[in-house]
Design a protein around this motif. Structure first.
Motif, PDB file in Angstrom:
ATOM      1  N   MET A  99      68.756  73.237  15.620  1.00 27.91           N
ATOM      2  CA  MET A  99      68.852  73.024  17.057  1.00 27.91           C
ATOM      3  C   MET A  99      69.798  71.859  17.346  1.00 27.91           C
ATOM      4  N   ILE A 100      70.707  72.055  18.251  1.00 23.58           N
ATOM      5  CA  ILE A 100      71.655  71.017  18.640  1.00 23.58           C
ATOM      6  C   ILE A 100      71.052  70.225  19.796  1.00 23.58           C
ATOM      7  N   ARG A 101      71.037  68.902  19.635  1.00 29.05           N
ATOM      8  CA  ARG A 101      70.467  68.031  20.668  1.00 29.05           C
ATOM      9  C   ARG A 101      71.297  68.103  21.952  1.00 29.05           C
ATOM     10  N   ARG A 102      70.588  68.161  23.075  1.00 25.87           N
ATOM     11  CA  ARG A 102      71.241  68.181  24.385  1.00 25.87           C
ATOM     12  C   ARG A 102      71.165  66.800  25.002  1.00 25.87           C
ATOM     13  N   PHE A 103      72.257  66.392  25.652  1.00 21.07           N
ATOM     14  CA  PHE A 103      72.297  65.181  26.453  1.00 21.07           C
ATOM     15  C   PHE A 103      72.635  65.576  27.875  1.00 21.07           C
ATOM     16  N   GLY A 104      72.157  64.788  28.831  1.00 18.72           N
ATOM     17  CA  GLY A 104      72.493  65.034  30.231  1.00 18.72           C
ATOM     18  C   GLY A 104      71.593  66.059  30.872  1.00 18.72           C
ATOM     19  N   GLU A 105      72.081  66.607  31.953  1.00 21.06           N
ATOM     20  CA  GLU A 105      71.316  67.546  32.765  1.00 21.06           C
ATOM     21  C   GLU A 105      71.056  68.862  32.030  1.00 21.06           C
ATOM     22  N   PRO A 106      69.887  69.466  32.289  1.00 23.28           N
ATOM     23  CA  PRO A 106      69.655  70.817  31.744  1.00 23.28           C
ATOM     24  C   PRO A 106      70.536  71.817  32.503  1.00 23.28           C
ATOM     25  N   PRO A 107      70.675  73.023  31.964  1.00 22.79           N
ATOM     26  CA  PRO A 107      71.472  74.025  32.677  1.00 22.79           C
ATOM     27  C   PRO A 107      70.872  74.303  34.056  1.00 22.79           C
ATOM     28  N   LYS A 108      71.751  74.507  35.025  1.00 19.65           N
ATOM     29  CA  LYS A 108      71.313  74.808  36.385  1.00 19.65           C
ATOM     30  C   LYS A 108      70.988  76.297  36.500  1.00 19.65           C
ATOM     31  N   SER A 109      69.887  76.570  37.143  1.00 13.62           N
ATOM     32  CA  SER A 109      69.448  77.945  37.345  1.00 13.62           C
ATOM     33  C   SER A 109      70.499  78.724  38.138  1.00 13.62           C
ATOM     34  N   GLY A 110      70.770  79.933  37.702  1.00 15.46           N
ATOM     35  CA  GLY A 110      71.697  80.805  38.415  1.00 15.46           C
ATOM     36  C   GLY A 110      73.163  80.599  38.075  1.00 15.46           C
ATOM     37  N   LYS A 111      73.475  79.647  37.212  1.00 17.37           N
ATOM     38  CA  LYS A 111      74.866  79.417  36.816  1.00 17.37           C
ATOM     39  C   LYS A 111      75.125  80.081  35.475  1.00 17.37           C
ATOM     40  N   LYS A 112      76.315  80.673  35.347  1.00 15.89           N
ATOM     41  CA  LYS A 112      76.720  81.259  34.074  1.00 15.89           C
ATOM     42  C   LYS A 112      77.584  80.235  33.354  1.00 15.89           C
ATOM     43  N   TYR A 113      77.177  79.841  32.151  1.00 13.65           N
ATOM     44  CA  TYR A 113      77.878  78.817  31.385  1.00 13.65           C
ATOM     45  C   TYR A 113      78.727  79.468  30.292  1.00 13.65           C
ATOM     46  N   THR A 114      79.926  78.958  30.123  1.00 14.15           N
ATOM     47  CA  THR A 114      80.814  79.371  29.059  1.00 14.15           C
ATOM     48  C   THR A 114      80.730  78.336  27.943  1.00 14.15           C
ATOM     49  N   VAL A 115      80.525  78.793  26.716  1.00 12.74           N
ATOM     50  CA  VAL A 115      80.463  77.871  25.576  1.00 12.74           C
ATOM     51  C   VAL A 115      81.870  77.348  25.301  1.00 12.74           C
ATOM     52  N   ARG A 116      81.994  76.015  25.252  1.00 12.27           N
ATOM     53  CA  ARG A 116      83.281  75.352  25.023  1.00 12.27           C
ATOM     54  C   ARG A 116      83.144  74.349  23.885  1.00 12.27           C
ATOM     55  N   PRO A 117      83.502  74.732  22.651  1.00 10.86           N
ATOM     56  CA  PRO A 117      83.465  73.761  21.560  1.00 10.86           C
ATOM     57  C   PRO A 117      84.601  72.756  21.700  1.00 10.86           C
ATOM     58  N   GLY A 118      84.317  71.520  21.309  1.00  6.35           N
ATOM     59  CA  GLY A 118      85.334  70.479  21.370  1.00  6.35           C
ATOM     60  C   GLY A 118      85.154  69.473  20.247  1.00  6.35           C
ATOM     61  N   ALA A 119      86.205  68.728  19.963  1.00  4.26           N
ATOM     62  CA  ALA A 119      86.192  67.699  18.922  1.00  4.26           C
ATOM     63  C   ALA A 119      86.575  66.368  19.570  1.00  4.26           C
ATOM     64  N   TYR A 120      85.789  65.330  19.278  1.00  4.26           N
ATOM     65  CA  TYR A 120      85.945  64.013  19.905  1.00  4.26           C
ATOM     66  C   TYR A 120      85.850  62.939  18.839  1.00  4.26           C
ATOM     67  N   ALA A 121      86.530  61.796  19.074  1.00  2.00           N
ATOM     68  CA  ALA A 121      86.605  60.776  18.031  1.00  2.00           C
ATOM     69  C   ALA A 121      86.153  59.403  18.501  1.00  2.00           C
ATOM     70  N   ILE A 122      85.397  58.738  17.628  1.00  4.94           N
ATOM     71  CA  ILE A 122      85.123  57.312  17.731  1.00  4.94           C
ATOM     72  C   ILE A 122      86.224  56.651  16.914  1.00  4.94           C
ATOM     73  N   LEU A 123      87.030  55.813  17.582  1.00  3.51           N
ATOM     74  CA  LEU A 123      88.238  55.267  16.977  1.00  3.51           C
ATOM     75  C   LEU A 123      88.220  53.735  16.994  1.00  3.51           C
ATOM     76  N   PRO A 124      87.627  53.113  15.956  1.00  8.46           N
ATOM     77  CA  PRO A 124      87.568  51.645  15.926  1.00  8.46           C
ATOM     78  C   PRO A 124      88.877  51.026  15.446  1.00  8.46           C
ATOM     79  N   SER A 125      89.189  49.863  16.019  1.00  8.38           N
ATOM     80  CA  SER A 125      90.367  49.111  15.596  1.00  8.38           C
ATOM     81  C   SER A 125      90.178  47.634  15.959  1.00  8.38           C
ATOM     82  N   ARG A 126      90.108  46.792  14.941  1.00 13.20           N
ATOM     83  CA  ARG A 126      90.034  45.334  15.138  1.00 13.20           C
ATOM     84  C   ARG A 126      88.940  44.911  16.109  1.00 13.20           C
TER      85      ARG A 126
END
Length: 146
Positions: free
Chosen positions: A1-28
């Motif tokens: 199971m993938i953890r959800r953050f934020g609001e739950p899905p809104k009733s009556g809305k059709k959601y499109t799955v959108r995979p994405g890649a994001y980076a934590i980028l430390p420097s100095r």
């Protein structure tokens, strides 16, 4: 199971799955974030959608460059979360599957290529408080403690 953050899905809305890649980028002692001025001003982890047929790592390199102008090295996956949101630029209700990586910003190649984006280095604690979504904050908080 993938953890959800934020609001739950809104009733009556059709959601499109959108995979994405994001980076934590430390420097100095700071983190490289992207500031997106519109449609809503917000600080985000650099990254974005994984195109059809594209690997997550290739998307990560492309998106970080587009949003910050920086090239990165040594990406390492930290985890994944999902969130449900409206994406006004695409007029789309999305279930975003956010793959989070740790990487090193190594060279500034250009200014950000994405309109209304700018690259910002913030001290880690300040970066956490400015991030716009709870999933990003959670992953950076975990990283910040190590």
């Amino acid at each position: 199971m993938i953890r959800r953050f934020g609001e739950p899905p809104k009733s009556g809305k059709k959601y499109t799955v959108r995979p994405g890649a994001y980076a934590i980028l430390p420097s100095r002692g700071s983190l490289l974030l992207t500031f997106q001025a519109a449609p809503e001003p917000e600080f985000q982890l650099p990254g974005g959608g994984i195109d059809s047929g594209e690997s997550a790592i290739k998307a990560l390199h492309r998106e970080v460059l587009e949003e910050t102008g920086w090239g990165i090295s040594n990406p390492r996956k930290l985890g994944v979360f999902r969130r449900f949101t409206f994406m006004p630029d695409y007029d789309l209700w999305a279930e975003k599957i956010c793959h989070i990586y740790y990487a090193t910003p190594v060279i500034r190649r250009s200014l950000p290529l994405e309109p209304k984006h700018s690259a910002v280095f913030l001290p880690k604690a300040e970066a956490i408080s400015h991030l716009s979504n709870a999933g990003d904050k959670c992953f950076v908080s975990r990283f910040h403690r190590t």
